[in-house]
Design an enzyme around this catalytic site. Sequence first.
Site, PDB file in Angstrom:
ATOM      1  N   ASP A  40       1.716  -6.938  -4.422  1.00 37.18           N
ATOM      2  CA  ASP A  40       0.879  -6.829  -3.235  1.00 37.18           C
ATOM      3  C   ASP A  40       1.365  -7.982  -2.363  1.00 37.18           C
ATOM      4  O   ASP A  40       1.527  -9.109  -2.858  1.00 37.18           O
ATOM      5  CB  ASP A  40      -0.591  -7.023  -3.640  1.00 37.18           C
ATOM      6  CG  ASP A  40      -1.538  -6.867  -2.469  1.00 37.18           C
ATOM      7  OD1 ASP A  40      -1.346  -7.555  -1.450  1.00 37.18           O
ATOM      8  OD2 ASP A  40      -2.472  -6.059  -2.562  1.00 37.18           O
ATOM      9  N   SER A  41       1.599  -7.737  -1.090  1.00 40.35           N
ATOM     10  CA  SER A  41       2.256  -8.783  -0.306  1.00 40.35           C
ATOM     11  C   SER A  41       1.384 -10.016  -0.103  1.00 40.35           C
ATOM     12  O   SER A  41       1.852 -11.046   0.381  1.00 40.35           O
ATOM     13  CB  SER A  41       2.751  -8.241   1.036  1.00 40.35           C
ATOM     14  OG  SER A  41       1.714  -8.139   1.966  1.00 40.35           O
ATOM     15  N   SER A  42       0.121  -9.954  -0.488  1.00 38.02           N
ATOM     16  CA  SER A  42      -0.712 -11.159  -0.447  1.00 38.02           C
ATOM     17  C   SER A  42      -0.225 -12.172  -1.477  1.00 38.02           C
ATOM     18  O   SER A  42      -0.582 -13.343  -1.418  1.00 38.02           O
ATOM     19  CB  SER A  42      -2.176 -10.815  -0.719  1.00 38.02           C
ATOM     20  OG  SER A  42      -2.568  -9.814   0.174  1.00 38.02           O
ATOM     21  N   THR A  61       0.812  -1.218   0.000  1.00 36.46           N
ATOM     22  CA  THR A  61       0.000   0.000   0.000  1.00 36.46           C
ATOM     23  C   THR A  61       0.843   1.264   0.000  1.00 36.46           C
ATOM     24  O   THR A  61       0.481   2.260  -0.631  1.00 36.46           O
ATOM     25  CB  THR A  61      -0.911   0.011   1.255  1.00 36.46           C
ATOM     26  OG1 THR A  61      -1.776  -1.103   1.161  1.00 36.46           O
ATOM     27  CG2 THR A  61      -1.744   1.272   1.351  1.00 36.46           C
ATOM     28  N   THR A  94       1.617  -4.737   4.245  1.00 40.70           N
ATOM     29  CA  THR A  94       1.441  -5.138   5.650  1.00 40.70           C
ATOM     30  C   THR A  94       0.855  -6.550   5.781  1.00 40.70           C
ATOM     31  O   THR A  94       1.060  -7.205   6.805  1.00 40.70           O
ATOM     32  CB  THR A  94       0.514  -4.154   6.392  1.00 40.70           C
ATOM     33  OG1 THR A  94      -0.722  -4.071   5.686  1.00 40.70           O
ATOM     34  CG2 THR A  94       1.138  -2.789   6.518  1.00 40.70           C
ATOM     35  N   ASP A  95       0.128  -7.003   4.756  1.00 42.57           N
ATOM     36  CA  ASP A  95      -0.607  -8.262   4.918  1.00 42.57           C
ATOM     37  C   ASP A  95       0.281  -9.439   5.323  1.00 42.57           C
ATOM     38  O   ASP A  95      -0.100 -10.241   6.171  1.00 42.57           O
ATOM     39  CB  ASP A  95      -1.352  -8.618   3.617  1.00 42.57           C
ATOM     40  CG  ASP A  95      -2.550  -7.703   3.383  1.00 42.57           C
ATOM     41  OD1 ASP A  95      -2.935  -6.981   4.324  1.00 42.57           O
ATOM     42  OD2 ASP A  95      -3.103  -7.706   2.272  1.00 42.57           O
ATOM     43  N   THR A 100       2.473  -9.948  14.623  1.00 40.62           N
ATOM     44  CA  THR A 100       1.312 -10.421  13.872  1.00 40.62           C
ATOM     45  C   THR A 100       0.576  -9.183  13.389  1.00 40.62           C
ATOM     46  O   THR A 100       0.480  -8.202  14.131  1.00 40.62           O
ATOM     47  CB  THR A 100       0.356 -11.186  14.829  1.00 40.62           C
ATOM     48  OG1 THR A 100       1.066 -12.313  15.338  1.00 40.62           O
ATOM     49  CG2 THR A 100      -0.888 -11.666  14.140  1.00 40.62           C
ATOM     50  N   CYS A 126      -4.609 -18.559  20.953  1.00 45.06           N
ATOM     51  CA  CYS A 126      -4.707 -17.298  21.711  1.00 45.06           C
ATOM     52  C   CYS A 126      -3.733 -16.272  21.129  1.00 45.06           C
ATOM     53  O   CYS A 126      -2.692 -16.633  20.585  1.00 45.06           O
ATOM     54  CB  CYS A 126      -4.353 -17.523  23.176  1.00 45.06           C
ATOM     55  SG  CYS A 126      -5.555 -18.518  24.040  1.00 45.06           S
ATOM     56  N   THR A 157      -0.612 -21.958  20.140  1.00 46.83           N
ATOM     57  CA  THR A 157      -1.940 -21.642  20.656  1.00 46.83           C
ATOM     58  C   THR A 157      -2.710 -20.699  19.724  1.00 46.83           C
ATOM     59  O   THR A 157      -2.116 -19.855  19.055  1.00 46.83           O
ATOM     60  CB  THR A 157      -1.866 -21.024  22.071  1.00 46.83           C
ATOM     61  OG1 THR A 157      -3.192 -20.618  22.460  1.00 46.83           O
ATOM     62  CG2 THR A 157      -0.947 -19.823  22.142  1.00 46.83           C
TER      63      THR A 157
HETATM   64  N1  ASP Z   1      -2.580  -5.703   0.414  1.00 47.86           N
HETATM   65  C1  ASP Z   1      -1.519  -4.804   0.823  1.00 47.86           C
HETATM   66  C2  ASP Z   1      -0.243  -5.611   0.889  1.00 47.86           C
HETATM   67  O1  ASP Z   1      -0.053  -6.337   1.809  1.00 47.86           O
HETATM   68  C3  ASP Z   1      -1.847  -4.183   2.130  1.00 47.86           C
HETATM   69  C4  ASP Z   1      -0.794  -3.246   2.681  1.00 47.86           C
HETATM   70  O2  ASP Z   1       0.228  -3.003   2.138  1.00 47.86           O
HETATM   71  O3  ASP Z   1      -1.051  -2.705   3.759  1.00 47.86           O
HETATM   72  O4  ASP Z   1       0.560  -5.521  -0.001  1.00 47.86           O
END
Ligand code: ASP
Length: 343
Positions: free
Chosen positions: A57-59, A13, A89-90, A166, A280, A278
């Site tokens: 995109d990190s996904s 992002t 961030t993903d 996380t 949790c 876990t």
């Molecule tokens: N989908 C984005 C990614 O992980 C989300 C982000 O960067 O916050 O590349």
Amino acid sequence: MQKRILLLYTGGTIGMKQDPVTLALKPFNFNQILEEVPELKKFGCEIDTYSFDPLIDSSDMQPEFWVRLAGMIQENYRRYDGFVVLHGTDTMSYTASALSFMFENLAKPVVLTGSQLPIGMLRTDGKENLISSIEIASSADANGNPVVPEVCIYFDAHLYRGNRTTKYNAENFRAFRSANFPVLADVGIHIKFNPNNILLPDSFSEPLRISTSLDTRVAVLKIFPGITREVVDAVLGMDGIRGVVLETFGSGNAPTAGWFVERVKNAVRKGLLVLNVTQCQAGKVDMDAYATGIALKNEGVISGYDSTFEAAVTKMFYVLGQTEDLVEAKRLLNSNLRGEITI
Ligand code: ASP
């Protein structure tokens, strides 16, 4: 002497722009990011940049990309004092965890950061994240050694050990949490490092080694009340897997029903490594606490202690890539390799 930082852009992002037609966020050119942050020119250090192609995109993150990223850092290791990785961030916590295992003798900072809002937007969190990350990556102690020679994540005024994090919030600027380990630094008017929490290498002069062998033949079994024999069979009986991350309740507990314990026992017998973490968000696995945990321990299930799920999966990839020997693999999984667990 001026510090030298290598800024690596992988996507995410922080560097995205809205497509005027679909309105979806898409990566844009790295130079445009730099234009959005003229403050970078004011740094008292030299900043070189490298942009991966294609940006992702990190996904879409894959272990092959971790190997490329680690390789880039290794190739440039001698030339720079620290590395800042811009990343979505993903899956940032997975990448940070994987890199932490792949690097041996890391003696320079590798700081991953990104943002919740693109850097071109007025209220972006990307600028502060980027600027502070560079400052952290170039910070040295009185002897000239880097203050944080670890793989870490900097986000929203907190510096975390990467393999303890996380992503827990999809909207808030505070996107990450490190529930089982204190922050490495708090950032306000001053950057307050917490030296007691920071891992130092045995020597600052030894060369960096990287392990590029990651074995992804790993499955995950998340238990829930009502889970059926068929689901457990499907996961534990899967062809070709070598390890299973078992996501259990509370302090590492699972159903005591004979059929469940029997299946876990058979899986371990046939040579599967079963690592207990876990479900949790905080706290640790203690398989001695309840009869339900003891049953797992007796069948040869390995404790994941207070590991995050991200660290457990990537540690499995790393450990399975290191050895074919079950006893050695078990020993490594049981050890604190990079500060990822508290034993
Ligand atoms: N989908 C984005 C990614 O992980 C989300 C982000 O960067 O916050 O590349």
